[in-house]
Motif scaffolding. Structure first.
Motif, PDB file in Angstrom:
ATOM      1  N   ASN A 241     -17.928  26.744 -39.610  1.00 13.47           N
ATOM      2  CA  ASN A 241     -19.262  27.055 -39.360  1.00 13.47           C
ATOM      3  C   ASN A 241     -19.288  27.733 -38.278  1.00 13.47           C
ATOM      4  O   ASN A 241     -18.401  28.031 -37.285  1.00 13.47           O
ATOM      5  CB  ASN A 241     -19.820  25.868 -38.980  1.00 13.47           C
ATOM      6  CG  ASN A 241     -21.337  25.949 -38.770  1.00 13.47           C
ATOM      7  OD1 ASN A 241     -22.273  26.433 -39.651  1.00 13.47           O
ATOM      8  ND2 ASN A 241     -22.010  25.556 -37.448  1.00 13.47           N
ATOM      9  N   ARG A 242     -20.288  28.763 -37.849  1.00 11.81           N
ATOM     10  CA  ARG A 242     -20.476  29.494 -36.877  1.00 11.81           C
ATOM     11  C   ARG A 242     -21.717  29.158 -35.922  1.00 11.81           C
ATOM     12  O   ARG A 242     -22.747  28.827 -36.268  1.00 11.81           O
ATOM     13  CB  ARG A 242     -20.890  31.229 -37.237  1.00 11.81           C
ATOM     14  CG  ARG A 242     -20.881  32.106 -36.160  1.00 11.81           C
ATOM     15  CD  ARG A 242     -21.234  33.631 -36.809  1.00 11.81           C
ATOM     16  NE  ARG A 242     -20.480  33.993 -37.972  1.00 11.81           N
ATOM     17  CZ  ARG A 242     -19.586  34.234 -38.125  1.00 11.81           C
ATOM     18  NH1 ARG A 242     -18.891  34.594 -36.967  1.00 11.81           N
ATOM     19  NH2 ARG A 242     -18.841  34.625 -39.236  1.00 11.81           N
ATOM     20  N   PHE A 243     -21.393  28.592 -34.701  1.00 12.47           N
ATOM     21  CA  PHE A 243     -22.540  28.414 -33.638  1.00 12.47           C
ATOM     22  C   PHE A 243     -23.586  28.975 -33.672  1.00 12.47           C
ATOM     23  O   PHE A 243     -24.611  28.837 -33.541  1.00 12.47           O
ATOM     24  CB  PHE A 243     -21.532  27.735 -32.396  1.00 12.47           C
ATOM     25  CG  PHE A 243     -22.478  27.371 -31.425  1.00 12.47           C
ATOM     26  CD1 PHE A 243     -23.025  26.242 -31.492  1.00 12.47           C
ATOM     27  CD2 PHE A 243     -22.706  28.148 -30.068  1.00 12.47           C
ATOM     28  CE1 PHE A 243     -24.188  25.826 -30.356  1.00 12.47           C
ATOM     29  CE2 PHE A 243     -23.387  27.749 -29.182  1.00 12.47           C
ATOM     30  CZ  PHE A 243     -24.140  26.424 -29.175  1.00 12.47           C
ATOM     31  N   ASP A 244     -23.187  30.168 -33.212  1.00 18.82           N
ATOM     32  CA  ASP A 244     -24.056  31.269 -33.311  1.00 18.82           C
ATOM     33  C   ASP A 244     -23.696  32.838 -33.352  1.00 18.82           C
ATOM     34  O   ASP A 244     -22.462  32.816 -33.717  1.00 18.82           O
ATOM     35  CB  ASP A 244     -25.014  31.183 -31.816  1.00 18.82           C
ATOM     36  CG  ASP A 244     -24.379  31.835 -30.627  1.00 18.82           C
ATOM     37  OD1 ASP A 244     -23.311  32.533 -30.779  1.00 18.82           O
ATOM     38  OD2 ASP A 244     -24.411  31.343 -29.478  1.00 18.82           O
ATOM     39  N   ASP A 245     -24.562  33.796 -33.580  1.00 24.69           N
ATOM     40  CA  ASP A 245     -24.063  35.178 -33.870  1.00 24.69           C
ATOM     41  C   ASP A 245     -23.055  35.772 -32.837  1.00 24.69           C
ATOM     42  O   ASP A 245     -22.356  36.676 -33.390  1.00 24.69           O
ATOM     43  CB  ASP A 245     -25.387  35.984 -34.206  1.00 24.69           C
ATOM     44  CG  ASP A 245     -26.201  35.552 -35.163  1.00 24.69           C
ATOM     45  OD1 ASP A 245     -25.609  34.713 -36.043  1.00 24.69           O
ATOM     46  OD2 ASP A 245     -27.509  35.920 -35.333  1.00 24.69           O
TER      47      ASP A 245
ATOM     48  N   ALA B 147     -24.962  14.766 -42.177  1.00 22.84           N
ATOM     49  CA  ALA B 147     -25.271  16.075 -41.188  1.00 22.84           C
ATOM     50  C   ALA B 147     -24.941  17.209 -41.916  1.00 22.84           C
ATOM     51  O   ALA B 147     -24.521  17.065 -43.165  1.00 22.84           O
ATOM     52  CB  ALA B 147     -24.659  15.908 -39.907  1.00 22.84           C
ATOM     53  N   ALA B 148     -25.470  18.221 -41.676  1.00 26.70           N
ATOM     54  CA  ALA B 148     -25.421  19.732 -42.338  1.00 26.70           C
ATOM     55  C   ALA B 148     -24.937  20.538 -41.237  1.00 26.70           C
ATOM     56  O   ALA B 148     -25.394  20.630 -40.022  1.00 26.70           O
ATOM     57  CB  ALA B 148     -26.572  20.091 -43.139  1.00 26.70           C
ATOM     58  N   THR B 149     -23.853  21.388 -41.532  1.00 27.21           N
ATOM     59  CA  THR B 149     -23.536  22.602 -40.604  1.00 27.21           C
ATOM     60  C   THR B 149     -24.402  23.432 -40.492  1.00 27.21           C
ATOM     61  O   THR B 149     -25.371  23.982 -41.515  1.00 27.21           O
ATOM     62  CB  THR B 149     -22.044  23.184 -41.170  1.00 27.21           C
ATOM     63  OG1 THR B 149     -22.309  23.629 -42.652  1.00 27.21           O
ATOM     64  CG2 THR B 149     -20.947  22.295 -40.788  1.00 27.21           C
TER      65      THR B 149
END
Length: 788
Positions: free
Chosen positions: A64-68, A193-195
């Motif tokens: 998963n990517r936390f933010d861009d 939960a979902a990424t």
């Protein structure tokens, strides 16, 4: 602190023990005692919490990517392990009260961890506590925990808070949207939960059971649901010497699981919780027994035995095999092995060249099916590699230096502090450390030539090798004055040399990649015209093969100097400044040179982080004479500070090849102690996966002398003086061989006999046999005693 000799009887050389609790060393044991099964991995954090802990649990492939602005990483999932235990009003904590007895043992054979503590509270009340834990090999979703509490000095009121803690982060980055939470019957807990970016659904379940002196009891329960947490507080009263047994059974499922047949989240929630409750009713011991049975089968398939009075060596080999097993997702070809396995946040779970060059060989020779899945991962991410090449203005497939779920480049842009400027260090590897592209192709070809699996090549392998060749054909640059193709502005395996031209390792491996693609093209054209036609329609391989041939013929390959047979590592390495490297070669902790120099300065010094050009003498050994190998070993090894954990095992193998036997064994010992040794800070961020694979390689490729040389097997043993004998299994061309080596003999038994006969080279001579081979080893050759 670490006892390597605790195991006795059937457990000899299977047990590691932490003998003294020290909060400063938590990370070391969290890593080396980590548990897993290739699907999930759990750091061995204690049930009670300490400031220095890193509470990690990972599920392979769930990037998963936390933010861009950040690269993707494996998310740290909610925590099952934490237990808040209060005894007669006193929180159980090893930095309070008095530790009267302590032992934490880890059993490599069955994967169970047992911690035994006799603790005296501030009130002078004494308790015996036994914590046990395993991650199931029988059901990859399952985690089992057990706690035994026995009051030693009077009546005790026990209060315990247990649950699922969704407040975990990756160094502060939260990767999950909060989902549903529920508690059934006060003891069955479920959280979803979902990424946030990859939208993978997770279902977390746990349930609790209690016994007093063998009788199932129901404690007083006080359930609670909070933000990103659900749990229950349970209270039980005990008499002196009355034993309380608490079991917590946990499971993790995701929507991405290859065995997920539920279809939607609602059905997955119901099915997974029902399954967990059934497991819990079987009990910890029964579940552990099933898991241990699978472990026993796995160990029986890969036995390595060393006859020596240095028991650490045998333990180290088993330690490596254990971690290779728990880090490798052999159930799912969409996933590969991260540089820290599933044991820590280091390198964000990303996949490097470590897999093909250091980890896959273990499976290639012990479990070829698992090896094929690791390579199928590269086929699954081939489109991402194509996109990387396109973004950089090249053709074909450019595999990323750091790979995750898609095969697109995931290397961070900035790293640790620059000691000169005080700003973050620019990370160039993701842009210009491109040798990984040919390393992937090399892994594919090694698999094919070792197993003979043509079906794999038609499905995956030919396309990988040809597309990586297309990359190199577009990557090389024509140099008019020399009439050669150069490869400029790269980083080779030695990452202390950035922005170099004609790194020898890169150039030779690119040349090998191009020539191997030509072989693949010709082989496919003649063996499977239908498959060739399909690839030709998509990739125009007929036309491409002409370009491969032209560029392979004219690519610049640095040659040995006439004065000393030394091959330049790159265009400028041999002209750089030489300094006294004694301080850095004798360092207690790696990376000491980075405290004195920044990367720009190090690039101007004749110093290597790890083996670079020397790796060619292992991968492409038939292209170089023994004289050239020794000359380059003598030049480059003294300039290498081994600041990469990959380096020592490679040098161990090469030391065997150049007959530096004492040094080879010393390097094996050093490699084995990177994680397993007494350095309490060497493994804080997780296991060194490539080094773990390198331990096996040192034993089998180094001391055993095994090589797969383009479809030919070679065994040229060089046992250490400290070893009397070495035994190991070896898969070759569909047959499973048992190899035994001692100081005087090489014995091979074929346990499957799928081939009419097998041939191998031993000390330069070809030998052929069907079922058994028994050779007397002599200097300069081997005489046949028996072959049939």
């Amino acid at each position: 602190m670490i006892d390597y000799s605790t195991g006795q009887g059937e457990w000899t050389h299977w047990i590691l023990e932490e003998t003294v609790f020290d909060e400063r060393n938590l990370a070391k044991f969290e890593t080396i005692f980590a548990q897993g099964n290739g699907y999930l991995g759990v750091r061995a954090c204690t049930e009670e919490s300490y400031p220095g802990q890193t509470r990690n649990c990972f599920v392979a492939g769930t990037f998963n990517r936390f933010d861009d602005r950040e690269v993707t990483e494996l998310p740290n999932t909610p925590d099952f392990i934490a237990l808040n235990l209060v005894l007669n009003g006193e929180p159980f904590h090893l930095e309070r009260g008095t530790i009267l007895a302590y032992s934490r043992r880890f059993n490599l054979k069955n994967g169970e961890m047992i911690r035994q503590v006799v603790w005296e509270s501030a009130k002078k009340e004494q308790y015996e506590l036994v914590f046990r834990r395993f991650v199931s090999m029988q059901d990859r979703h399952l985690i089992g925990m057990r706690l035994e509490i026995t009051p030693l000095s009077g009546k005790t009121d026990v209060a315990m808070r247990s649950g699922i803690d969704g407040r975990m982060t990756n160094s502060g980055a939260q990767h999950f949207h909060e989902g549903d939470k529920r508690i059934a019957d006060g003891v069955h807990l479920q959280m979803t939960a979902a990424t946030t970016e990859s939208k993978i659904d997770f279902v977390f379940n746990c349930t609790h059971r209690f016994w007093k002196d063998g009788r199932l009891v129901s404690p007083i329960n006080k359930p609670s649901i909070e933000r990103r947490y659900l749990g229950t507080e349970m209270k039980v009263s005990l008499q002196e010497s009355e034993k309380l047994v608490f079991e917590k059974t946990c499971s993790i499922h995701t929507s991405r699981d290859i065995d997920n047949t539920c279809g939607d989240l609602g059905r997955l929630k119901e099915a997974s919780l029902s399954e967990l409750i059934r497991y819990a009713e079987l009990g910890y011991e029964a579940l552990l027994t099933e898991s241990a049975r699978v472990w026993e089968e796995k160990w029986a398939a890969v036995p390595i035995k060393v006859t020596t009075d240095r028991g650490f060596d045998q333990l180290a080999i088993r330690f490596a095999q254990y971690h290779l097993t728990i880090m490798t997702p052999s159930h799912d070809s969409r996933i590969s092995v991260g540089a820290k396995g599933l044991t820590g946040e280091g390198y964000k779970g990303h996949v490097f060249w470590d897999t093909e060059i250091f980890i896959m060989p273990y499976f290639l020779f012990t479990d070829p099916e698992a090896a094929s899945k690791l390579l199928e991962y590269r086929y699954c991410t081939l489109d991402g590699a194509r996109l990387n090449a396109k973004r950089r203005g090249f053709r074909g497939a450019m595999y990323p230096w750091e790979s995750a779920g898609t095969g697109e480049e995931e290397t961070p842009e900035w790293g640790p502090v620059d000691v000169v400027s005080g700003t973050p260090t620019r990370i160039w590897t993701g842009l210009i450390e491109q040798h990984i592209t040919s390393d992937v192709a090399y892994g594919v070809w090694q698999y094919y030539r070792t197993t003979g699996d043509r079906d794999f090549m038609v499905r995956c392998g030919y396309e990988i090798i040809m597309e990586t060749a297309n990359f190199w054909a577009s990557r090389v640059e024509w140099d008019q004055p020399s009439g050669r193709y150069y490869i400029q502005d790269v980083i080779g395996p030695d990452e202390y040399k950035e922005h170099v031209n004609n790194n020898a390792y890169t150039n030779y491996m690119a040349n090998w990649n191009l020539r191997t693609a030509i072989r693949c093209h010709e082989e496919l054209l003649h063996a499977d015209k239908e498959a060739w036609t399909k690839l030709n329609e998509r990739m125009r391989i007929q036309e491409a093969s002409e370009e491969w041939a032209e560029k392979a013929e004219r690519i610049y390959l640095p040659q040995p100097r006439s004065i000393d047979d030394v091959i330049p590592q790159d265009d400028t390495y041999l002209h750089k400044e030489r300094i006294d490297l004694g301080k850095y070669r004798n360092q207690a902790h790696v990376g000491l040179i980075l405290e004195d120099y920044n990367m720009d300065q190090i690039s101007q010094i004749q110093v290597s982080k790890q083996a670079d050009l020397l790796v060619l003498f292992y991968l492409l050994e038939n292209q170089f004479t023994k004289k050239v190998k020794r000359a380059n070993w003598s030049y480059y090894e003294p300039l290498t500070v081994h600041d990469s954990s990959l380096s020592l095992s490679t040098h161990c193998i090469l030391a065997c090849d150049v007959e530096e036997d004492e040094l080879a064994y010393r390097m094996f010992e050093q490699a084995a102690r990177i994680d397993l040794g007494p350095n309490m800070k060497s493994s804080d961020q997780g296991i060194h996966s490539a080094s773990i694979g390198g331990i096996w390689k040192s034993v089998v490729f180094g001391f055993g002398g095994v090589r797969s040389l383009d479809g030919l097997l070679r065994i040229d043993p060089r046992l250490p003086a400290a070893w009397e004998a070495l035994e190991f299994p070896l898969y070759w061309q569909g047959d499973k061989l048992k190899v035994r080596i001692d100081k005087k003999r090489l014995q091979i038994t074929n346990g499957t006999n799928r081939n009419e006969s097998l041939s191998l080279h031993v000390r330069g001579r070809l030998h052929t046999f069907k079922q058994t081979l028994d050779l007397e080893l002599v200097e300069g050759g081997a005489s046949v005693e028996q072959a049939n």
